[in-house]
Design a protein around this motif. Sequence first.
Motif: not given
Lengths: 269, 167
Positions: A228, B73-74, B76-78
């Motif tokens: 992010t 978020a990290d 599942y997104k990273r």
Amino acid sequence: RAQEVPEFQIKGFDTTETPNSFKEITTYNNFYEFGTGKEDPARYAGSLTTDPWSVEIDGLVSRPGSYGLGDILAKMDIDERIYRFRCVEAWSMVIPWNGFELRQLLELAGVEPSAKYVRFETLYRPEEMPGQKRAILDWPYVEGLRLDEAMHPLTIMATGLYGKTLPNQNGAPLRLVVPWKYGFKSIKSVVKITLMETQPVNTWKAINHREYGFYSNVNPEVDHPRWTQASERRIGGGVFAPRIATIKFNGYEDQVASLYKGMNLSKEY
Amino acid sequence: MGVEPIKAMEHAIGILGLQVLIASLCVTPLRTYARINLFKFRRALGLIAFFYIVLHLLVWLLLDVRIPSQIIADLYKRPYITIGMAGLLLLIPLAITSNRYSIRKLGANWRRLHWLVYPAVALGGIHFVILRKGWQLEPLLYLTVIGVLLLIRVPMARVIPSRARHT
């Protein structure tokens, strides 16, 4: 838990935040020409010869040629600029640079009206830059700016920090600093500047265009595919300091947002 | 630890965990090919590796990111975080069953269960490679060593059961 947003203003060119220490700025660097570890540049960059130094300026300029560093510096106004610096890896610092506006150097060479982009190249000298012996990047390192970005008064060529000569690990003797873009745009140890009509391909974009774009403006709304960009760690906070929020254009929105009017910044990242 | 102690700790502890995990994978080939018997250390190596990897996760959770929404978020997104987390999850049943009682209770299933260390170490190696910018030498060396340690088990797996049948 709410993220801490640092209280700061951009006054003139400077941020009102407290700069990082000289030690922090000079021991935590990305300069793959000297290795991929953060401490490698401080350890190995001592071997770099920065005198004599000249910058080749060519392409769409009226006075192309090799410009000696001494001759350049004699003509430039060296200022202090306290800038926020945000790495694409989500860490940041506040750095008191000394340098001159890139615009001055480009005007010295005389930009032709057809020029639209500026391409920069780092020194290639593997015998003094041990990282260049490995094919981690396609050497020499290349970066680029659109001409209006290059001519912006915030865009400087740094020659020092804290009033001292720029240490080799920070890109001596002459490096670009573009404070509203991720740090990798601020190319170090520049030996060549080319004015072009077409957009140059910068090194990181060539390696992975999905992860690194040409513009690379600091933008908390556009994530790096692998991490992010919404927050960042300010170097020097110690073990217990929380992350701080990342700010669009790294806090320079008032100064630079107009350059990107009408562009979709999540497409042109 | 330098000027960025959180990242320094996170990386040092993570690499240590991977190193000890790799060391635990060396025990069997050392006995097979070099006749060096370190079997009595294998469980300790596995548990130490697990301990470091959990510590690595805790540094990431409690010192590095801290923001729950970003952690979720990290995850599942990273991909590198998803992969690292998957590797850690695979190690949990192994850590829980690394005692004599479980070995006795599970019998042949214990060995089968502990094959999970192979995908776990592979995921750890991949996690290390893809979290770096570009293709860097150090993580690629780790991944190569892991690949070799897994590949030499393919003939061993074929040889050992057939030997067992003959005796």
